[in-house]
Design a protein around this motif. Structure first.
Motif, short mmCIF file in Angstrom:
data_model
loop_
_atom_site.label_atom_id
_atom_site.label_comp_id
_atom_site.label_asym_id
_atom_site.label_seq_id
_atom_site.Cartn_x
_atom_site.Cartn_y
_atom_site.Cartn_z
N HIS A 1 12.86 -3.95 5.10
CA HIS A 1 11.55 -4.42 6.21
C HIS A 1 11.96 -5.64 6.84
CE1 HIS A 1 8.84 -1.14 4.83
NE2 HIS A 1 9.19 -1.37 3.54
N ILE A 2 13.06 -5.87 6.93
CA ILE A 2 13.37 -7.28 7.54
C ILE A 2 12.49 -7.21 9.03
CG2 ILE A 2 15.14 -8.48 9.01
CD1 ILE A 2 16.81 -8.04 6.84
N GLY A 3 12.11 -8.27 9.36
CA GLY A 3 11.30 -8.67 10.47
C GLY A 3 9.85 -8.25 10.22
N THR A 4 9.40 -7.54 9.50
CA THR A 4 7.98 -7.11 9.22
C THR A 4 7.25 -8.03 8.56
OG1 THR A 4 8.20 -5.78 7.32
CG2 THR A 4 9.02 -4.75 9.46
N LEU A 5 5.98 -7.51 8.29
CA LEU A 5 5.20 -8.56 7.79
C LEU A 5 5.52 -8.47 6.15
CD1 LEU A 5 1.35 -8.02 8.52
CD2 LEU A 5 2.52 -10.10 8.53
N ALA A 6 6.06 -7.31 5.76
CA ALA A 6 6.43 -7.34 4.24
C ALA A 6 7.47 -8.44 4.01
CB ALA A 6 7.17 -6.08 3.82
N SER A 7 8.46 -8.62 5.00
CA SER A 7 9.44 -9.60 4.72
C SER A 7 8.72 -11.22 4.79
CB SER A 7 10.57 -9.38 5.72
OG SER A 7 10.12 -9.69 7.14
N VAL A 8 7.79 -11.36 5.49
CA VAL A 8 7.04 -12.57 5.63
C VAL A 8 6.25 -12.72 4.44
CG1 VAL A 8 5.38 -13.80 6.98
CG2 VAL A 8 6.78 -12.49 8.18
N TYR A 9 5.76 -11.76 3.83
CA TYR A 9 4.68 -12.05 2.49
C TYR A 9 5.81 -11.89 1.09
CZ TYR A 9 0.61 -11.04 5.33
OH TYR A 9 -0.43 -11.32 6.40
N HIS A 10 6.94 -11.38 1.58
CA HIS A 10 7.87 -11.20 0.45
C HIS A 10 7.05 -10.12 -0.52
CE1 HIS A 10 10.84 -14.77 0.71
NE2 HIS A 10 10.71 -13.87 1.75
N LYS A 11 6.42 -9.13 -0.05
CA LYS A 11 5.68 -8.23 -0.85
C LYS A 11 5.97 -6.77 -0.21
CE LYS A 11 1.52 -10.87 -1.98
NZ LYS A 11 0.27 -11.40 -1.53
N PRO A 12 5.93 -6.06 -0.94
CA PRO A 12 6.27 -4.53 -0.52
C PRO A 12 5.04 -3.99 0.33
CG PRO A 12 5.78 -4.28 -2.76
CD PRO A 12 5.77 -5.80 -2.59
N PRO A 13 4.94 -3.42 1.40
CA PRO A 13 4.12 -3.06 2.12
C PRO A 13 2.81 -2.37 1.45
CG PRO A 13 6.04 -2.05 3.11
CD PRO A 13 6.31 -2.43 1.94
N SER A 14 3.09 -1.85 0.30
CA SER A 14 1.81 -0.91 -0.34
C SER A 14 0.83 -2.33 -0.85
CB SER A 14 2.18 -0.28 -1.56
OG SER A 14 3.39 -1.10 -2.23
N ALA A 15 1.42 -3.53 -0.91
CA ALA A 15 0.57 -4.55 -1.56
C ALA A 15 -0.40 -4.97 -0.69
CB ALA A 15 1.62 -5.64 -1.86
N PHE A 16 -0.26 -4.71 0.68
CA PHE A 16 -1.33 -5.37 1.79
C PHE A 16 -1.57 -4.28 2.64
CE2 PHE A 16 3.17 -6.43 3.12
CZ PHE A 16 3.09 -6.05 4.47
N VAL A 17 -1.03 -3.08 2.83
CA VAL A 17 -1.52 -2.11 3.64
C VAL A 17 -2.50 -1.12 3.02
CG1 VAL A 17 -0.47 -0.41 5.15
CG2 VAL A 17 0.59 -2.49 5.03
N GLU A 18 -3.39 -0.78 3.66
CA GLU A 18 -4.30 0.11 2.86
C GLU A 18 -3.80 1.67 3.27
OE1 GLU A 18 -8.06 -1.02 4.64
OE2 GLU A 18 -8.40 -2.54 3.16
N GLY A 19 -4.38 2.39 2.52
CA GLY A 19 -3.98 3.84 2.74
C GLY A 19 -2.80 4.23 2.72
N SER A 20 -2.22 5.29 3.10
CA SER A 20 -1.02 6.05 2.86
C SER A 20 0.08 5.39 3.45
CB SER A 20 -1.02 7.42 3.23
OG SER A 20 -1.32 7.64 4.48
N ARG A 21 -0.35 4.51 4.55
CA ARG A 21 0.84 4.07 5.43
C ARG A 21 1.87 2.81 4.69
NH1 ARG A 21 -2.03 3.74 11.04
NH2 ARG A 21 -1.68 5.68 11.64
N GLY A 22 3.07 3.31 4.81
CA GLY A 22 3.81 2.09 4.26
C GLY A 22 4.23 2.26 2.74
N VAL A 23 3.61 3.30 2.23
CA VAL A 23 3.52 3.15 0.60
C VAL A 23 5.05 3.75 0.36
CG1 VAL A 23 2.49 4.12 -1.30
CG2 VAL A 23 1.16 3.32 0.51
N GLN A 24 5.61 4.54 1.18
CA GLN A 24 6.94 5.01 0.89
C GLN A 24 7.78 3.52 0.55
OE1 GLN A 24 6.46 6.24 4.98
NE2 GLN A 24 8.28 7.68 4.47
#
Lengths: 979, 434
Positions: A566-589
């Motif tokens: 996830h380099i470059g994305t918010l996940a890499s800024v938060y150092h958290k997997p997307p599922s930790a801050f994205v609602e719903g099914s998106r980015g849970v993979q």
């Protein structure tokens, strides 16, 4: 406010006047009126009442007016769906307009009007626009499919728009391709299992071609999409990398970061010995450094990503330490991130420079930054042993500044340094004690109390110091209370005479006056320990603590791996997997780095091997927390809260249910094994250790994967790391295994019998020297390990007619240098038919000679009658020393370093023990379980033991739980020489 | 992708709000105001997560631009977009100020509609945008003109339109470098680098194909191998090692990657062709030698010597040395050999200005700083002495070797183009610790 014509409405708010203007015949007046409406809309004023009037203005050939009306429509259509239908006709008409700009505008706006009824009308115009002759319309229509999908996914599928969108990937216009890719990627994200973005070499080739030609934004869409592709083999991987590398010179940082992401991911597949691999590594550094000259916000994003990259591949930036030096007017967020990376890159080679910098920073203004700098100094001490002394003296200098928060931070890190280098820097305690009064933060107070308790014997007035804290016991935070309790108990055990009153006081405070269950529990445990068995209490509370290592602040590997994707994305800024801050099914993979290509040479490449291993590893128990620096001992000092899950499971939770079940539980279970239960519970400073010892075996942090490491993917993957035994000196590897296995066999045989007292295994006595051979002296005996001392326990029976006296004993040279530690203590003469029990302590410092079999011991016993010779075999387990518990990290590294030739396997048959019982049984014989894993119903125990001559033996024990016979199926034996 | 974009004034009032996604509600506008703009604490991060909504912000003077999203967007892209948005607005109406934004809000909405579709950034080159987003409205476009616009916006050369004509074909190249230095009090270079930009102003007709050459070590070495050896030795000395460079999107990156040649069709007017960074063999135009002595608790003696280190024939300009003073300074007495020096209490610094200074010269300032006695335990942090200047050469040593222009369709050749090259070296963060 009223200076601005269009914003004046906010002041006056005359809606009806606007109404009149909107219905005016004059175009200019109409336009001005719509502008006013939009202006009030912007500031949040409700102008929805004007809906019909505004929509009436829509039919115009003035593009600017049209755009304004559309803007209004987009905002209010949802609140007035019925009215919005009125606009449909105009849209449909506009989609046929000869001007491509108008066609595109219509289809773009229509997609933004999120009203179900309208979407039905949108389908036909959209279909036409997707096939429009003008690329501008096509690229707008491509995005419109994503919009429509967001409103009504089923409709999009039914109408076949997805296929049309896929076709657009082959469009001749690069921008159309880019938008189609962006739309498809977004749609695919909400359908994790659909094979929507069916990436194959042909489409990849098209994307790579478009990459060279489209806008900077399009390049980002394409690169982000490429990152989801998994090449079939290393050759394809390399050719994609070659075509992506030119992007590293793009002026747009996002293009660069997305290219880095693709490269970091595909690199995993390249064999390490490939020339290109090295070239690629070299090419990555300069663009990353260049990102640091971007605007501060981008620098921040870049630094957060570099933090990840440095953990995954430290070699890329290891020579670039200087660029991370903090500049005086960097924004604080940039400063803090740079500091983090500096510590990561600190090594023996650059430590002097780093320390000089850190010292400089510790005098700055920003409190957070200064704190972090002080902690960083402590981290350096722990990370680079050679610098420890300098770090400590720097910290002492800082304490002299008497700046309150600096002093407190310094004390917290000095405690860590004590944990890492015990009995080295205790001379500074006096200085620390001087600052006792100024400590007002719980963490610093707790740290100071820990120090006082731990070194109570060297601090004359330790009791007074601790007593002073006790006065306000109930006002302290939980972590301070817990520390205080432990410290006073330690003090009591060290100086029982003067402190009895104190300990009673604190125990009653903790157990009777406190509402905190953890505190009460701990209090009761101490209380019972002290009242039942003070010696045991001493062993438990004053047990030697394992050393801490610097690895605690690394992001645990599975998460790191996901974040690299996830380099470059918010996940890499938060150092958290997307599922930790994205609602719903998106980015849970969960994204994963690709494994090695499976070709011969890459199987040998350690890095790919470890990558594969990591991908299946359960999440390590180290929770990743925001403040990496603060974490060193966070676990122990953070009060265990009664509400909320403990950190380990919660981090597991973030990883998703799969992981939690897959590994999280495992490691929790394992954790119970790895830790001797009592000390951990009672003596807080050990608990962090617990976290890194706890299993989840292949916790290979990337940094550890050294070159020349031969662990192939298979071994790494199914943590076949197990265990071995025995590591004999170089001379004798070949002969070694059998006795070992024999020893183990014995251990397990015995294990079968119920109710055996725990403790080191010792075989039953057997007759070593029959009476017939020794003129009436019969010697039977056995070997045992008691309290760390090897003993030869013998029964001497006099079967002769005369009295026997003057016993003496001597050993021949043997494999492990066993020798009597003292004379044979037979004080009284042994009369006829009398027998006497003798225990002879043995040392292992005698002369060494390899024996055949290895554990053979030749003994000469002399008495007043004659000298007799016999030989016996001792069980190898006698030689396992108590400190044979290897650090988990070390274990992993060592396991992988051992060449395969040194590995042996045995079956142990008919052992009716489950893995837990086996593990505790083995522990009694100083065979320590380092980790445990369950794979497909097989329990795998990873164990270490250390022989008296310093040789480590690692073993893996597989227990097939499903097998009704509970058979221990395999023991892998590794033989190595570490001396 | 980006869910919405808001522009606020310094009070936190919304000037522009454009929402692209349903998941961003009106309350997001307020959340950012309350948690970031009105937050008491200094901003600790340009990315803020409030209730699972992420806010990216940049600030231009006292205007806040915030992009909002609920998804895992490409964070670097969002910031790049916000900067681009600022560039576009500046190109249209000048400085980004509350007044300008209010006066141009219709235009801004129009731009936002065009360059951000459903949160996906689209072509944002001002050159292209200006052909069809105008404040006058598009009048009398023929079909050809329209399709020319669309093909330009979506085309491979989105940054330049066809049919540009100049009577005089002219181009200006500015090599602008900022030299950064961090030096220890003992004069040891802790870190130094030059970040340079090549800015080009092109007034060229048609679709000219350009090729830019500089004394890049890699190129020169490569040529040296093929060409005469003594020449290579000569030019090899003057070549510079470029650590890294990035290019405007007009440059063909794959060609640079394979041949290291910089070829492109330039946008019309002014743009930044490339950025580069060097760390080796930097000419440090000035050296600062500080000497700070504490005399008792209430007095500080400062002496600073600056030495210019370049050809005596060249003149440095706008030299400014900033010597920080403690917060409890009560009075300062300054003596300087050259220029003017003043104690600025509001900035806690002595500012010493020299208009011009030739190379290989030396100048000195000495100051006595009186301090108020304080009981503040905390020591003065001693910020570094910083320096500003401008010199007429490139501290990295970069030289433009050629810029060739080829335009096959129109009848002008490389020789007809008038070319101007200028080098300016400025101080970036040029600090010496004291």
């Amino acid at each position: 406010m009223c200076d601005f014509p269009f914003f004046s409405l906010v002041c006056t708010g005359e809606i009806f006047e606007l109404k009149a203007e909107l219905n005016s015949d004059k175009k200019e007046k109409k336009k001005e009126a719509v502008k006013k409406v939009i202006a009030s809309m912007t500031v949040g004023k409700d102008v929805s009442a004007l809906f019909p009037d505004v929509v009436n203005c829509m039919q115009t050939d003035n593009l600017e007016l049209k755009k304004l009306v559309y803007l209004y429509l987009m905002n209010y259509a949802k609140s007035q769906p019925d009215m919005a239908i009125m606009a449909v006709n105009t849209f449909v008409k506009d989609c046929e307009d000869p001007n491509p700009l108008i066609r595109a505008l219509a289809v773009r706006t229509m997609g933004c009007i999120r009203v179900d009824k309208i979407t039905e009308y949108l389908c036909e115009p959209l279909r036409k626009c997707l096939k429009d002759e003008d690329p501008y319309v096509r690229k707008t229509a491509a995005v419109c499919v994503a919009k429509l999908h967001d409103i009504n996914a089923q409709l999009v599928e039914d109408q076949g728009f997805l296929d049309t969108l896929k076709d657009l990937i082959s469009d001749s216009n690069p921008m159309v391709v880019a938008n189609a890719v962006a739309a498809l990627s977004e749609i695919a994200e909400s359908h994790p299992n659909s094979n929507l973005l069916d990436l194959n070499p042909q489409t990849i080739n098209k994307l790579l071609t478009a990459l060279n030609e489209c806008t900077e934004w399009g390049q980002i869409f394409i690169l982000d999409c490429l990152a989801n592709y998994t090449p079939r083999d290393d050759r394809e991987s390399q050719s994609i990398c070659e075509r992506v590398t030119p992007r590293l010179s793009h002026a747009n940082s996002a293009v660069v970061l997305s290219a880095v992401k693709v490269l970091m991911k595909f690199m995993e597949m390249l064999p390490k010995d490939l020339d290109y691999y090295g070239t690629l590594l070299k090419k990555l550094a300069p663009p990353l450094v260049t990102l640091l000259s971007a605007e501060p916000e981008l620098q921040y994003v870049a630094l957060r990503n570099i933090n990840l990259i440095v953990q995954r591949r430290p070699e890329i930036l290891k020579h670039e330490m200087k660029v991370f030096f903090v500049k005086y007017n960097d924004p604080i967020y940039v400063k803090l991130e740079k500091l983090d990376i500096m510590i990561r890159l600190a090594s023996q080679a650059n430590i002097a420079q780093v320390l000089a910098e850190l010292k400089e920073y510790a005098t700055e203004v920003d409190v957070d930054f200064v704190r972090k700098a002080v902690r960083a100094i402590g981290r350096c001490a722990i990370k680079v042993e050679q610098s420890a002394e300098r770090c400590v003296s720097t910290l002492l200098d800082l304490i002299q500044t008497k700046v309150n928060y600096v002093v407190q931070e310094a004390i917290v890190v000095i405690k860590d340094i004590f944990r890492k280098y015990p009995n080295k820097y205790e001379s500074v305690i006096a200085t620390l004690c001087e600052n006792l009064d100024s400590l007002d933060e719980p963490e610093a107070r707790a740290a100071m109390i820990w120090i006082v308790g731990e070194y109570a014997e060297r601090i004359d007035n330790a009791d007074e110091l601790l007593e002073s804290f006790l006065e306000g016991f109930h006002d302290e935070s939980t972590q301070v209370q817990l520390q205080l309790l432990t410290a006073i108990v330690k003090l009591f055990l060290k100086k029982p005479t003067e402190t009895q009153e104190l300990v009673q006081q604190v125990l009653s405070l903790a157990t009777q006056d406190s509402d905190n269950p953890d505190l009460r529990d701990r209090g009761y445990i101490y209380w019972r320990l002290l009242s039942t068995d003070p010696v045991a209490a001493k062993e438990v509370v004053l047990a030697e603590k394992p050393l801490i290592s610097e690895e605690t602040d690394l992001i645990e590997p599975t998460l790191l791996e996901e974040l690299i994707c996830h380099i470059g994305t918010l996940a890499s800024v938060y150092h958290k997997p997307p599922s930790a801050f994205v609602e719903g099914s998106r980015g849970v993979q969960h994204k994963r780095l690709p494994g090695s290509a499976g070709s011969g040479e890459s199987a040998d490449s350690p890095d790919t091997g470890s990558a594969a291993g990591v991908s299946e590893a359960p999440p390590a128990v180290i929770p990743s927390q925001g403040d990496l620096l603060g974490d060193l001992l966070n676990l122990d000092l953070t009060p265990p809260t009664t509400s909320g899950p403990p950190p380990a499971p919660s981090s597991g939770m973030q990883m998703g249910a799969m992981d939690l079940l897959g590994g999280g539980l495992d490691s929790l279970v394992g954790l119970l094994h790895a830790a001797p239960p009592v000390p951990q519970r009672t003596d807080t400073p050990q608990s962090p250790q617990l976290s890194h010892q706890s299993p989840s075996p292949p916790d290979y942090s990337p940094t550890e994967v050294g070159p020349g490491d031969h662990a192939g993917p298979v071994k790494a993957r199914s943590p076949a790391m197990g265990a071995g035994f025995g590591a004999p000196p170089t001379a004798m590897p070949a002969s070694f295994p059998p006795p070992v296995s024999g020893g183990l066999d014995d251990l397990f045989d015995l294990g079968g019998s119920v109710g055996m007292p725990m403790g080191a295994y010792s075989p039953p006595k057997s007759i070593w020297l029959p009476a017939m051979k020794a003129k009436g002296l019969e010697i039977s005996g056995t070997f045992a390990r008691r309290a760390g001392v090897i003993q030869m326990e013998m029964t001497l029976t006099n079967k002769a007619m005369s009295i026997m006296t003057d016993f003496a004993i001597q050993f021949n040279r043997n494999s492990f240098g066993l020798a009597p530690a003292g004379p044979l203590q037979v004080l009284t003469p042994v009369g006829p038919n009398q027998s006497i029990e003798v225990a002879l302590p043995l040392s292992t410092v005698g002369p060494v000679m390899k024996m055949e079999p290895l554990t053979n011991l030749q003994v000469a016993v002399k008495n007043n009658i004659d000298v007799f010779y016999f030989s016996s075999q001792y069980p190898i387990s006698m030689l396992f020393v108590e400190d044979g518990k290897m650090e988990r990290q070390v274990f992993l590294a060592t396991w992988k370093d051992i060449p395969n030739d040194n590995e042996a396997q045995f079956q142990i048959k008919d052992c009716h023990l489950n893995s837990d019982a086996a593990s505790s049984k083995l522990q009694g014989s100083n065979v320590f379980t380092i980790a445990k894993r369950t794979v497909e119903g097989q329990d795998m125990l990873y164990q270490s033991m250390k022989l008296t001559n310093g040789i480590w033996v690692l073993a893996e024990l597989r227990v097939q739980a499903g097998n009704p016979n509970y058979t221990v199926s395999t023991v892998v034996c590794h033989v190595l020489c570490l001396c | 992708m980006i869910g919405g974009l808001f522009i606020y004034n310094h009070k936190g009032e919304v000037l522009i709000s454009r929402v692209y996604r349903d998941d961003i509600g009106r309350n997001a506008v307020d959340a950012f105001r309350v948690n970031v703009i009105h937050a008491r604490q200094q901003v600790r991060s340009p990315v803020t997560n409030i209730a699972r909504t992420s806010f990216f912000h940049v600030k231009r003077s006292n205007i806040w631009l915030a992009a909002v999203t609920k998804q895992n967007v490409n964070a670097a892209m969002v910031f790049e977009f916000l900067y681009k948005m600022c560039d576009v607005m500046t190109a249209y109406f000048g400085k980004i100020s509350e007044e300008n934004i209010k006066n141009n809000f219709v235009l801004i909405y129009e731009l936002l509609d065009e360059i951000l579709d459903f949160g996906y950034p689209q072509n944002s080159e001002t050159g292209a945008l200006k052909t069809f987003i105008t404040q006058q409205g598009i009048k009398g476009q023929t079909k050809e003109e329209q399709s020319q616009i669309t093909s330009q916006v979506t085309g491979q050369i989105g940054w330049r339109r066809e049919g540009i004509k100049y009577r005089r074909n002219e181009l200006f190249l500015d090599v602008l470098e900022s030299v950064n230095l961090l030096m220890s009090p003992q004069g040891q270079v802790l870190s130094a680098h030059v970040s340079g930009r090549v800015v080009m102003k092109s007034y060229l007709s048609g679709m000219p194909e350009c090729k830019f050459g500089m004394n890049d070590k890699i190129v020169i070495d490569k040529q040296g191998k093929g060409g005469a050896s003594d020449e290579a030795g000569k030019s090899g000395k003057q070549s510079i090692a470029i650590d890294d460079c990035t290019f405007h999107q007009c440059v063909r990156l794959s060609k640079f990657d394979s041949e290291r040649s910089i070829s492109f069709i330039p946008p019309d007017g002014e743009y930044e062709l490339m950025r580069y960074r060097t760390t080796k063999d930097i000419i440090l135009p000035f050296r600062v030698i500080p000497l700070v002595r504490e005399v008792g608790r209430t007095k500080l003696e400062v002496k600073v010597v600056i030495k210019s280190n370049f050809k005596p024939s060249l003149l440095a300009q706008k030299i400014e040395v900033r010597i920080p003073t403690p917060l409890n300074t009560s009075g300062v007495q300054v003596i300087c050999m050259k220029g003017k020096a003043k104690y600025k209490a509001s900035e806690n610094a002595i500012v010493w200005k020299i208009k011009r200074m030739a190379g290989m010269k030396e100048s000195q300032i000495s100051a006595e700083i009186e301090l108020l006695p304080t009981n503040d335990k905390k020591k003065w942090a001693r910020p570094p002495i910083s320096m500003n200047f401008e010199v007429p050469f490139a501290p990295s040593g970069l030289k433009v070797r050629y810029l060739k222009v080829f335009e096959s369709k129109l009848n002008y050749s490389d020789h007809d183009v008038i070319k101007w090259v200028r080098y300016i070296g400025r101080s970036g963060i040029y600090e010496t610790r004291c």
